[in-house]
Write an enzyme that holds these catalytic residues in place. Structure first.
Site, PDB file in Angstrom:
ATOM      1  N   ARG A 160       0.853  -1.203   0.000  1.00 55.21           N
ATOM      2  CA  ARG A 160       0.000   0.000   0.000  1.00 55.21           C
ATOM      3  C   ARG A 160       0.886   1.249   0.000  1.00 55.21           C
ATOM      4  O   ARG A 160       0.599   2.241  -0.669  1.00 55.21           O
ATOM      5  CB  ARG A 160      -0.944   0.020   1.205  1.00 55.21           C
ATOM      6  CG  ARG A 160      -1.632   1.369   1.389  1.00 55.21           C
ATOM      7  CD  ARG A 160      -2.836   1.356   2.306  1.00 55.21           C
ATOM      8  NE  ARG A 160      -2.700   0.555   3.485  1.00 55.21           N
ATOM      9  CZ  ARG A 160      -1.986   0.879   4.572  1.00 55.21           C
ATOM     10  NH1 ARG A 160      -1.353   2.037   4.644  1.00 55.21           N
ATOM     11  NH2 ARG A 160      -1.909   0.067   5.601  1.00 55.21           N
ATOM     12  N   TYR A 201     -16.694  16.618 -14.732  1.00 54.66           N
ATOM     13  CA  TYR A 201     -17.186  15.239 -14.720  1.00 54.66           C
ATOM     14  C   TYR A 201     -18.173  15.077 -13.551  1.00 54.66           C
ATOM     15  O   TYR A 201     -17.905  15.531 -12.427  1.00 54.66           O
ATOM     16  CB  TYR A 201     -15.985  14.287 -14.581  1.00 54.66           C
ATOM     17  CG  TYR A 201     -16.375  12.889 -14.221  1.00 54.66           C
ATOM     18  CD1 TYR A 201     -17.215  12.146 -15.045  1.00 54.66           C
ATOM     19  CD2 TYR A 201     -15.930  12.293 -13.045  1.00 54.66           C
ATOM     20  CE1 TYR A 201     -17.601  10.857 -14.704  1.00 54.66           C
ATOM     21  CE2 TYR A 201     -16.290  11.004 -12.700  1.00 54.66           C
ATOM     22  CZ  TYR A 201     -17.141  10.304 -13.534  1.00 54.66           C
ATOM     23  OH  TYR A 201     -17.518   9.025 -13.187  1.00 54.66           O
ATOM     24  N   ASP A 252      -7.371  18.781 -13.902  1.00 52.98           N
ATOM     25  CA  ASP A 252      -7.715  17.422 -14.340  1.00 52.98           C
ATOM     26  C   ASP A 252      -7.390  17.349 -15.826  1.00 52.98           C
ATOM     27  O   ASP A 252      -8.046  17.985 -16.651  1.00 52.98           O
ATOM     28  CB  ASP A 252      -9.206  17.170 -14.064  1.00 52.98           C
ATOM     29  CG  ASP A 252      -9.636  15.750 -14.403  1.00 52.98           C
ATOM     30  OD1 ASP A 252      -9.016  15.133 -15.290  1.00 52.98           O
ATOM     31  OD2 ASP A 252     -10.606  15.264 -13.798  1.00 52.98           O
ATOM     32  N   LYS A 271      -8.656   6.286 -18.737  1.00 55.27           N
ATOM     33  CA  LYS A 271      -8.969   6.835 -20.058  1.00 55.27           C
ATOM     34  C   LYS A 271      -7.753   6.696 -20.994  1.00 55.27           C
ATOM     35  O   LYS A 271      -7.290   5.607 -21.204  1.00 55.27           O
ATOM     36  CB  LYS A 271      -9.450   8.283 -19.896  1.00 55.27           C
ATOM     37  CG  LYS A 271     -10.514   8.448 -18.789  1.00 55.27           C
ATOM     38  CD  LYS A 271     -11.763   7.699 -19.104  1.00 55.27           C
ATOM     39  CE  LYS A 271     -12.885   7.693 -18.069  1.00 55.27           C
ATOM     40  NZ  LYS A 271     -12.744   8.030 -16.723  1.00 55.27           N
TER      41      LYS A 271
HETATM   42  N1  PLP Z   1     -11.975  13.050 -14.280  1.00 50.91           N
HETATM   43  C1  PLP Z   1     -12.582  12.971 -15.467  1.00 50.91           C
HETATM   44  C2  PLP Z   1     -12.456  14.118 -16.434  1.00 50.91           C
HETATM   45  C3  PLP Z   1     -13.331  11.847 -15.811  1.00 50.91           C
HETATM   46  O1  PLP Z   1     -13.939  11.801 -17.023  1.00 50.91           O
HETATM   47  C4  PLP Z   1     -13.442  10.778 -14.879  1.00 50.91           C
HETATM   48  C5  PLP Z   1     -14.221   9.566 -15.189  1.00 50.91           C
HETATM   49  O2  PLP Z   1     -14.947   9.490 -16.161  1.00 50.91           O
HETATM   50  C6  PLP Z   1     -12.812  10.898 -13.640  1.00 50.91           C
HETATM   51  C7  PLP Z   1     -12.076  12.030 -13.382  1.00 50.91           C
HETATM   52  C8  PLP Z   1     -12.914   9.812 -12.618  1.00 50.91           C
HETATM   53  O3  PLP Z   1     -12.084   8.740 -12.937  1.00 50.91           O
HETATM   54  P1  PLP Z   1     -12.360   7.196 -12.577  1.00 50.91           P
HETATM   55  O4  PLP Z   1     -13.617   6.786 -13.267  1.00 50.91           O
HETATM   56  O5  PLP Z   1     -11.136   6.504 -13.065  1.00 50.91           O
HETATM   57  O6  PLP Z   1     -12.513   7.100 -11.088  1.00 50.91           O
END
Ligand code: PLP
Length: 384
Positions: free
Chosen positions: A49, A101, A173, A198
């Site tokens: 961890r 998101y 992000d 992604k």
């Molecule tokens: N940030 C963005 C722009 C996203 O599109 C997503 C998920 O779709 C996330 C964060 C969250 O990521 P995760 O689904 O891997 O937890």
């Protein structure tokens, strides 16, 4: 290593590092624990961890790609966001975009409701509204650019200047572009996060996340929190993600070439009301995207003329776009944010963010671009 292009960094990190057998590809370390040299002296790793050799290689690769000082690999993108939010204390102010998101929005609003921090939700393309937020001296400003799903673009360097003046941390992000197309730390951000689910992994078979910080001090704090709350990623996921990362630049190039063709079709088609793609000159922040990005990416959203029935008809006529959430994988996907990715947002918040029920989001994959265009064309033609 950072003198190399992203494609080279992604391919070479950890290659030929194995001193035991000379394995070209770094081996995977699944062991949860590591022996101490003696009971006073741990080795480089003691418990998975807190630290894992396989995860470390991925963290190093992402740190170099983002040009940061250090990084943490987390179990999901949401875990990465949660780790960064640990830097806030009750009373601190966080500024977030109104069209991020849906899962990020749910975490921000629910933690704020519990008193973890004060929250300002704002249209970050509205300079006046953003200035009002800065007047309240935020501790942290969160950007998601291009935003999900409307692909609004925020000027990272300009916000970074405002953050510096008000002593606020800037977090970006960078999931939608990956470090191949945008490097927020070089534009003045302090922290970058990714849903590595992604583009970074790119094969829709691992859920994961990452945080990269500009300074050693921030990286250490984030690493401490990731271990403390148990947000770190598994060795197996890290191994797969590293394997996906090797082809990031090649994939991104093909994604983008296809996206340009698909965007041109949507823009010209009579069944489409409006197309959102930062690559178009008429996109309101095209000039910013052109300056701060190394490409326009492969996410496209569009509003269909008509209603819910038209949306259903289009989606069932498509054969090369799978109706699924997520994005950035090699396969093309189509999603309806209102009922899928952004259903966690209250209808009022969705309306406020400009998300109509007829908005459709495409993640353009790396299939043959002409096949994708032909598939979309036949499905759209059937609507007019
Ligand atoms: N940030 C963005 C722009 C996203 O599109 C997503 C998920 O779709 C996330 C964060 C969250 O990521 P995760 O689904 O891997 O937890």
């Amino acid at each position: 290593m950072t003198k190399y292009h992203p494609g080279t960094i992604a391919v070479r990190e950890g290659i030929e590092d194995d001193t035991h057998h000379g394995a070209v590809v770094p081996p995977i370390y699944l062991s949860t624990n590591y022996t101490f040299e003696d009971y006073h002296t741990p080795r480089d790793f003691d418990y998975s961890r807190s630290g894992n050799p396989t995860r470390n290689i991925l963290a190093n690769a992402l740190t170099k790609l983002e040009q940061g000082a250090g990084g943490v690999v987390t179990s999901t993108g949401m875990a990465a966001i949660n780790v960064v939010l640990q830097l806030l204390s009750p009373g601190d102010r966080l500024v977030v975009p109104h069209d991020c998101y849906g899962g990020s929005f749910r975490l921000f609003t629910n933690l704020a409701r519990k008193g973890y921090f004060e929250l300002d939700v704002v249209d970050q393309t509205d300079a006046q509204a953003l200035a009002q937020c800065f007047a309240r001296k935020p501790t942290m400003v969160w950007l998601e650019t291009p935003s999900n799903p409307l692909l609004r673009v925020v000027d990272i360097a300009a916000v970074a200047q405002q953050c510096q003046a008000s002593n606020s941390l800037l977090v970006v992000d960078n999931t939608f572009l990956s470090p191949v197309l945008q490097k927020p730390l070089t534009l003045g951000a302090d922290i970058v996060i990714h849903s590595t689910t992604k583009f970074i992994n790119g094969h829709s078979d691992v859920v994961g996340g990452a945080v990269v910080a500009k300074t050693d001090e921030l990286a250490e704090q984030l690493d401490w929190w990731a271990n403390t709350i148990g947000a770190t990623g598994s060795a197996f996921d890290s191994y797969l993600t590293l394997r996906g990362l090797r082809t990031l630049e090649a994939r991104v190039n093909q994604h983008q070439a296809n996206a340009l063709k698909v965007a041109a079709l949507l823009d010209a088609h009579p069944a489409v009301d409006k197309t959102y793609f930062p690559g178009f000159e008429y996109h309101s922040e095209h000039h910013i995207a052109k300056r701060q990005q190394q490409g326009f990416g492969s996410m496209i959203s569009f509003e269909l003329k008509g209603d819910d029935q038209h949306v259903g008809k289009l989606l069932s006529a498509l054969t090369l776009f799978s109706v699924a959430e997520s994005l950035g994988g090699v396969e093309s996907l189509v999603a309806v944010p209102a009922t899928m990715t952004h259903r966690a947002m209250e209808p009022e918040a969705r309306a406020e963010a400009g998300l109509k029920d007829t908005l459709i989001r495409l993640s353009v994959g790396i299939e043959n671009g002409d096949d994708l265009v032909a598939d979309l064309q036949q499905a759209l033609d059937a609507l007019v």
